[in-house]
Write an enzyme that holds these catalytic residues in place. Structure first.
Site, PDB file in Angstrom:
ATOM      1  N   LYS A   1      40.475  36.814  39.886  1.00  7.20           N
ATOM      2  CA  LYS A   1      40.950  37.484  41.088  1.00  7.20           C
ATOM      3  C   LYS A   1      42.152  36.717  41.631  1.00  7.20           C
ATOM      4  CE  LYS A   1      39.631  38.951  45.706  1.00  7.20           C
ATOM      5  NZ  LYS A   1      38.537  39.266  46.607  1.00  7.20           N
TER       6      LYS A   1
ATOM      7  N   LYS B   1      41.162  41.595  38.741  1.00  8.76           N
ATOM      8  CA  LYS B   1      41.627  42.210  39.980  1.00  8.76           C
ATOM      9  C   LYS B   1      42.894  41.532  40.484  1.00  8.76           C
ATOM     10  CE  LYS B   1      39.967  42.738  44.655  1.00  8.76           C
ATOM     11  NZ  LYS B   1      38.954  42.318  45.581  1.00  8.76           N
TER      12      LYS B   1
END
Ligand code: PBG
Length: 330
Positions: free
Chosen positions: A202, A256
């Site tokens: 992330k 992400k």
């Protein structure tokens, strides 16, 4: 090595001549079984509240969830992801509302599980940002997000979600070592079969703005999240993050944001051969939507964006288009 012919005997356009042959040749496909629908929650009754920065997306009160879940089920969407908009009066420095068994997420899980049993999966974020008065994912001390102290809270947040009936625990906080500690604590308490979907890769991204608006942390957030989320210049570091989380017990890993990080999806899939999910985040949604609204790009860009995740190697995609695109795929 690939063996290939030579023009003019070889004409690659032959296989593209008609729609039926293009369908036979296609290498990736998208179905509603590949989609996870994020759902924003808000307190109150009989409300679906629009979100300024995310046209077409709403915050729902719990009594409205049956409609949302019915629609998802009828479109064969396998799982929804719950995100709370927490009243600012309930926020504080250490995000204690995260551990309240009557917080929005807990009530929503109970509501859905009671009505739908195991017909649809429920995934919950593990992180403190919807609950802290500073908008960060953990406890802070002189502008630094504390790791081990935060993990101690995340363990409790995860267990609480599992006790409520959450199927998939999704730590999105990027603290070191949290997957292992969450796994051990779930197991110790009898939740061996609750899955962990780790947001392993992330990035500290500029594409999360509309989401922070949706959960009400945008105006609270001071500074950035760069001392815990990844630097977007880095790629090899992602391999270390993923291997760590696999060893600690992650069942699935998330990459992400989505489209600017397709290289990471493919890298992780090829190296680890495990289930990889992608998150097409709020900023991506807002950009595509605005582009369509202004007539700059065609609506088919939505499908193109989602197929790109499949082509890169993602098993499933968290997307604010899950609802809309499932209708189209049917
Ligand atoms: C919170 C969280 C964020 C998103 C999902 N979980 C925001 C952040 O890390 O600041 C972003 C999702 C989106 O932008 O759609 N940890």
């Amino acid at each position: 090595m690939i063996i290939t012919g030579k023009y003019p005997a070889l004409r690659l356009r032959r296989n593209r001549k008609f729609e039926w042959t293009r369908r036979l040749i296609q290498e990736s496909n998208l179905s509603s079984s590949d989609l996870i629908l994020p759902v924003f929650l808000i307190d109150g009754k009989n409300k679906n509240q629009s979100i300024n920065s995310m046209p077409g997306i709403y915050r729902y009160t719990i009594d409205k969830l049956a409609k949302v879940v019915d629609r998802a089920l009828s479109q064969k969407i396998p799982m929804i992801a719950l995100f709370p908009y927490t009243n600012s009066k309930l926020k504080n420095n250490n995000g204690s509302e995260a551990l309240n068994e009557d917080n929005l997420v807990c009530r929503a899980i109970r509501y859905i599980k009671k009505r739908y049993k195991n017909k649809i999966g429920i995934m919950c974020d593990v992180a403190l940002d919807p609950y802290t008065s500073h908008g960060h994912d953990g406890l802070i001390k002189s502008n630094y997000v504390l790791n081990d102290e935060t993990v101690e809270i995340l363990i409790k947040q995860s267990l609480l979600q599992a006790q409520m009936g959450c199927d998939v625990i999704a730590p999105s906080d990027m603290m070191d070592g949290r997957v292992g500690k969450i796994r051990r604590n779930l197991d110790k308490n009898g939740y061996q079969l609750v899955q962990i979907l780790s947001y392993a890769v992330k990035y500290a991204s500029n594409f999360y703005g509309p989401f922070r608006d949706a959960v009400g942390s945008k105006n609270l957030l001071k500074n950035d999240k760069k001392n815990y989320q990844m630097d977007y210049r880095n790629k090899l570091e992602a391999l270390r993050e993923v291997s760590l989380d696999i060893k600690e017990g992650a069942d699935i890993v998330m990459i992400k944001p989505g489209m600017p990080y397709l290289d990471l999806i493919s890298l992780v899939k090829e190296n680890f051969k495990i289930p990889v999910f992608a998150y097409q985040v709020s900023g991506e949604y807002a950009l595509i939507n605005n582009g369509i609204k202004k007539g700059l790009i065609n609506k088919d860009a939505i499908l193109e964006s989602l197929i790109s995740f499949k082509r890169a190697g993602a098993n499933a995609i968290v997307t604010y288009y899950a609802d809309q695109i499932s209708k189209l795929l049917k």
